[in-house]
Design an enzyme around this catalytic site. Sequence first.
Site, PDB file in Angstrom:
ATOM      1  N   TRP A  14       1.005  -1.272  -0.078  1.00 42.48           N
ATOM      2  CA  TRP A  14       0.012  -0.005  -0.046  1.00 42.48           C
ATOM      3  C   TRP A  14       0.983   1.165   0.062  1.00 42.48           C
ATOM      4  CZ3 TRP A  14      -3.551   1.657   4.512  1.00 42.48           C
ATOM      5  CH2 TRP A  14      -4.126   2.893   4.274  1.00 42.48           C
ATOM      6  N   ASP A  38       1.177  -8.176  -1.524  1.00 42.39           N
ATOM      7  CA  ASP A  38      -0.104  -7.659  -1.434  1.00 42.39           C
ATOM      8  C   ASP A  38      -0.221  -6.386  -1.945  1.00 42.39           C
ATOM      9  OD1 ASP A  38      -3.140  -7.972  -0.217  1.00 42.39           O
ATOM     10  OD2 ASP A  38      -2.327  -6.086   0.649  1.00 42.39           O
ATOM     11  N   TYR A  43      -4.271   1.540  -4.809  1.00 43.28           N
ATOM     12  CA  TYR A  43      -3.129   1.930  -4.235  1.00 43.28           C
ATOM     13  C   TYR A  43      -2.211   2.765  -5.221  1.00 43.28           C
ATOM     14  CZ  TYR A  43      -3.838  -1.652  -0.454  1.00 43.28           C
ATOM     15  OH  TYR A  43      -4.257  -2.212   0.693  1.00 43.28           O
ATOM     16  N   GLN A 100      -8.002 -11.939   4.605  1.00 43.75           N
ATOM     17  CA  GLN A 100      -7.032 -10.704   5.003  1.00 43.75           C
ATOM     18  C   GLN A 100      -7.842  -9.788   6.008  1.00 43.75           C
ATOM     19  OE1 GLN A 100      -5.009  -6.747   3.648  1.00 43.75           O
ATOM     20  NE2 GLN A 100      -4.691  -8.447   2.109  1.00 43.75           N
ATOM     21  N   LEU A 108       1.871  -3.668  12.005  1.00 41.59           N
ATOM     22  CA  LEU A 108       2.726  -3.005  12.880  1.00 41.59           C
ATOM     23  C   LEU A 108       2.095  -1.610  13.365  1.00 41.59           C
ATOM     24  CD1 LEU A 108       5.936  -2.737  10.852  1.00 41.59           C
ATOM     25  CD2 LEU A 108       5.658  -4.269  12.935  1.00 41.59           C
ATOM     26  N   ARG A 142      -1.976   8.544   8.327  1.00 41.38           N
ATOM     27  CA  ARG A 142      -1.871   8.877   9.762  1.00 41.38           C
ATOM     28  C   ARG A 142      -1.850  10.215  10.139  1.00 41.38           C
ATOM     29  NH1 ARG A 142       3.735   5.548   9.517  1.00 41.38           N
ATOM     30  NH2 ARG A 142       3.968   7.200   7.755  1.00 41.38           N
ATOM     31  N   GLY A 148       3.734  -3.544   5.575  1.00 40.16           N
ATOM     32  CA  GLY A 148       4.053  -2.368   4.780  1.00 40.16           C
ATOM     33  C   GLY A 148       5.487  -1.712   4.798  1.00 40.16           C
ATOM     34  N   ALA A 149       6.223  -1.331   3.746  1.00 38.83           N
ATOM     35  CA  ALA A 149       7.695  -0.768   4.035  1.00 38.83           C
ATOM     36  C   ALA A 149       7.732  -0.108   2.654  1.00 38.83           C
ATOM     37  CB  ALA A 149       8.627  -1.886   3.862  1.00 38.83           C
ATOM     38  N   GLN A 151      13.776  -1.295   6.070  1.00 34.46           N
ATOM     39  CA  GLN A 151      12.640  -1.688   6.881  1.00 34.46           C
ATOM     40  C   GLN A 151      12.342  -3.053   6.441  1.00 34.46           C
ATOM     41  OE1 GLN A 151       9.666   1.132   5.697  1.00 34.46           O
ATOM     42  NE2 GLN A 151      10.038   2.645   7.282  1.00 34.46           N
TER      43      GLN A 151
HETATM   44  N1  LIG Z   1      -8.259  -3.052   3.311  1.00 34.01           N
HETATM   45  C1  LIG Z   1      -7.238  -3.458   3.161  1.00 34.01           C
HETATM   46  O1  LIG Z   1      -7.332  -4.412   2.143  1.00 34.01           O
HETATM   47  C2  LIG Z   1      -5.890  -2.960   3.642  1.00 34.01           C
HETATM   48  C3  LIG Z   1      -5.944  -1.966   4.558  1.00 34.01           C
HETATM   49  C4  LIG Z   1      -4.628  -1.597   5.066  1.00 34.01           C
HETATM   50  C5  LIG Z   1      -3.577  -2.348   4.730  1.00 34.01           C
HETATM   51  N2  LIG Z   1      -3.683  -3.377   3.844  1.00 34.01           N
HETATM   52  C6  LIG Z   1      -2.476  -4.303   3.524  1.00 34.01           C
HETATM   53  O2  LIG Z   1      -1.605  -4.494   4.605  1.00 34.01           O
HETATM   54  C7  LIG Z   1      -0.476  -3.900   4.393  1.00 34.01           C
HETATM   55  C8  LIG Z   1       0.255  -3.845   5.951  1.00 34.01           C
HETATM   56  O3  LIG Z   1      -0.723  -2.758   6.394  1.00 34.01           O
HETATM   57  P1  LIG Z   1      -0.199  -1.173   6.578  1.00 34.01           P
HETATM   58  O4  LIG Z   1       1.136  -0.801   5.435  1.00 34.01           O
HETATM   59  O5  LIG Z   1      -1.359  -0.267   6.438  1.00 34.01           O
HETATM   60  O6  LIG Z   1       0.533  -0.986   7.943  1.00 34.01           O
HETATM   61  P2  LIG Z   1       1.675  -1.588   8.802  1.00 34.01           P
HETATM   62  O7  LIG Z   1       2.295  -2.596   8.106  1.00 34.01           O
HETATM   63  O8  LIG Z   1       1.166  -1.652  10.161  1.00 34.01           O
HETATM   64  O9  LIG Z   1       2.649  -0.395   8.959  1.00 34.01           O
HETATM   65  C9  LIG Z   1       3.510  -0.157   7.801  1.00 34.01           C
HETATM   66  C10 LIG Z   1       4.249   1.316   7.879  1.00 34.01           C
HETATM   67  O10 LIG Z   1       5.313   1.157   9.107  1.00 34.01           O
HETATM   68  C11 LIG Z   1       6.426   1.736   8.756  1.00 34.01           C
HETATM   69  N3  LIG Z   1       7.318   0.601   8.921  1.00 34.01           N
HETATM   70  C12 LIG Z   1       7.354  -0.658   8.383  1.00 34.01           C
HETATM   71  N4  LIG Z   1       8.371  -1.434   8.607  1.00 34.01           N
HETATM   72  C13 LIG Z   1       8.987  -0.400   9.660  1.00 34.01           C
HETATM   73  C14 LIG Z   1      10.118  -0.954  10.658  1.00 34.01           C
HETATM   74  N5  LIG Z   1      10.696  -1.869  10.601  1.00 34.01           N
HETATM   75  N6  LIG Z   1      10.517   0.136  11.413  1.00 34.01           N
HETATM   76  C15 LIG Z   1       9.909   1.308  11.475  1.00 34.01           C
HETATM   77  N7  LIG Z   1       8.685   1.686  10.824  1.00 34.01           N
HETATM   78  C16 LIG Z   1       8.337   0.684   9.870  1.00 34.01           C
HETATM   79  C17 LIG Z   1       6.489   2.311   7.275  1.00 34.01           C
HETATM   80  O11 LIG Z   1       5.885   3.640   7.371  1.00 34.01           O
HETATM   81  P3  LIG Z   1       6.603   5.037   7.651  1.00 34.01           P
HETATM   82  O12 LIG Z   1       8.331   4.570   7.375  1.00 34.01           O
HETATM   83  O13 LIG Z   1       6.236   5.910   6.802  1.00 34.01           O
HETATM   84  O14 LIG Z   1       6.641   5.312   9.120  1.00 34.01           O
HETATM   85  C18 LIG Z   1       5.324   1.370   6.816  1.00 34.01           C
HETATM   86  O15 LIG Z   1       4.660   1.805   5.816  1.00 34.01           O
HETATM   87  C19 LIG Z   1      -0.588  -2.784   3.610  1.00 34.01           C
HETATM   88  O16 LIG Z   1       0.743  -2.293   2.950  1.00 34.01           O
HETATM   89  C20 LIG Z   1      -1.515  -3.354   2.417  1.00 34.01           C
HETATM   90  O17 LIG Z   1      -0.847  -4.418   1.682  1.00 34.01           O
HETATM   91  C21 LIG Z   1      -4.817  -3.861   3.128  1.00 34.01           C
END
Ligand SMILES: NC(=O)c1ccc[n+]([C@@H]2O[C@H](COP(=O)([O-])OP(=O)(O)OC[C@H]3O[C@@H](n4cnc5c(N)ncnc54)[C@H](OP(=O)(O)O)[C@@H]3O)[C@@H](O)[C@H]2O)c1
Length: 327
Positions: free
Chosen positions: A21, A51, A56, A172, A203, A224, A284-285, A290
């Site tokens: 994403w 994913d 996106y 998911q 995360l 955010r 997400g990354a 990351q």
């Molecule tokens: N409705 C849906 O179907 C839906 C909704 C949400 C998500 N998703 C899927 O789920 C995936 C994961 O969820 P998400 O991306 O929303 O949230 P997440 O994985 O909880 O958080 C990702 C964010 O955390 C930060 N991050 C990642 N690894 C890190 C690390 N090792 N250390 C520090 N910061 C780190 C990055 O942002 P920064 O570097 O900017 O801080 C990254 O973009 C998405 O990419 C998407 O594929 C689907």
Amino acid sequence: MKYRELGRTGWKVSEISFGAWAIGGAWGDVDDKESLAALHAALDGGVNFFDTADVYGDGRSERLMAKLHKERKEKFYVATKAGRRLNPHTADGYNRQNLTSFIERSLRNLETDAIDLLQLHCPPTEAYYRPDVFGVLDDLVKAGKLRHYGVSVEKVEEALKAIEFPGVQTVQIIFNIFRQRPADLLFAEAQKRRVGILARVPLASGLLSGKITRESRFAKDDHRNFNRHGEAFDRGETFSGVDFETGLSAVEQLKKLVPARATLAQLALRWILEFPAITCAIPGAKRPAQVVENIGASDLAPLSKPTMKTIGAIYDARIKPLVHHYW
Ligand SMILES: NC(=O)c1ccc[n+]([C@@H]2O[C@H](COP(=O)([O-])OP(=O)(O)OC[C@H]3O[C@@H](n4cnc5c(N)ncnc54)[C@H](OP(=O)(O)O)[C@@H]3O)[C@@H](O)[C@H]2O)c1
């Protein structure tokens, strides 16, 4: 990297996979070069499942996946999603004509003849009570446009309903230290039917990496900033629906549990992997560093019983009353 069976697909996917994403949009500025470097780092580290979604970055994330396919020889799976191009976003919109046209567009973005895994993208609850919607997906599998399909859901109840349809291979859902309800009933039901579970937002939008503080500022076009209270889409998708201040103070407690030579992000991901019903977490990354850190969670030793118990107690005391019964 360790691999787990994905539903009944016969595929073995990396237990730490990649959420695409942020490399598409809605998380502040991204640079395609850096995003591609992050994707390459994922493959280098053994990730074989990505994913994404058609919305996106309006296809930008899907197009990066096509680019990755051209630049690398190894086999990897791409899951995408359909439904969120609908405006208004209604159950009626999940019809044959719309789904087919969204899928044709994703096929073009991904530069492929068949989508590995197509997920309905958090449709309105009513859509799960319409067998026709799943009938359309069955037909698209028969037509060779989809290899498999699943659902991305907001609520546990939607997941329980969705897995009654025999074609559904995956669910998911948000699952992390700050969102534990899926483990209560859904996981057992999914295991009974051999449905894969993809843990999204693992995360809590970065909160569970421990790097976010009260002083952290997010860009205007970062959810955010603009979706903290659900202004643009479901509140639960941003910081997992947890009040920011409460989340930060719970994170301070969690930091004390991080194993030697590990990070809080790795502890958070390892916690998810403790549940056998989980197929993979999809953090997400946006940057290679990351990705490398997140992949490291697969090499961590299982968490001890006292650590699991303390995490459960922190959730029960601080987080559960805020989120448990909403999703
Ligand atoms: N409705 C849906 O179907 C839906 C909704 C949400 C998500 N998703 C899927 O789920 C995936 C994961 O969820 P998400 O991306 O929303 O949230 P997440 O994985 O909880 O958080 C990702 C964010 O955390 C930060 N991050 C990642 N690894 C890190 C690390 N090792 N250390 C520090 N910061 C780190 C990055 O942002 P920064 O570097 O900017 O801080 C990254 O973009 C998405 O990419 C998407 O594929 C689907």
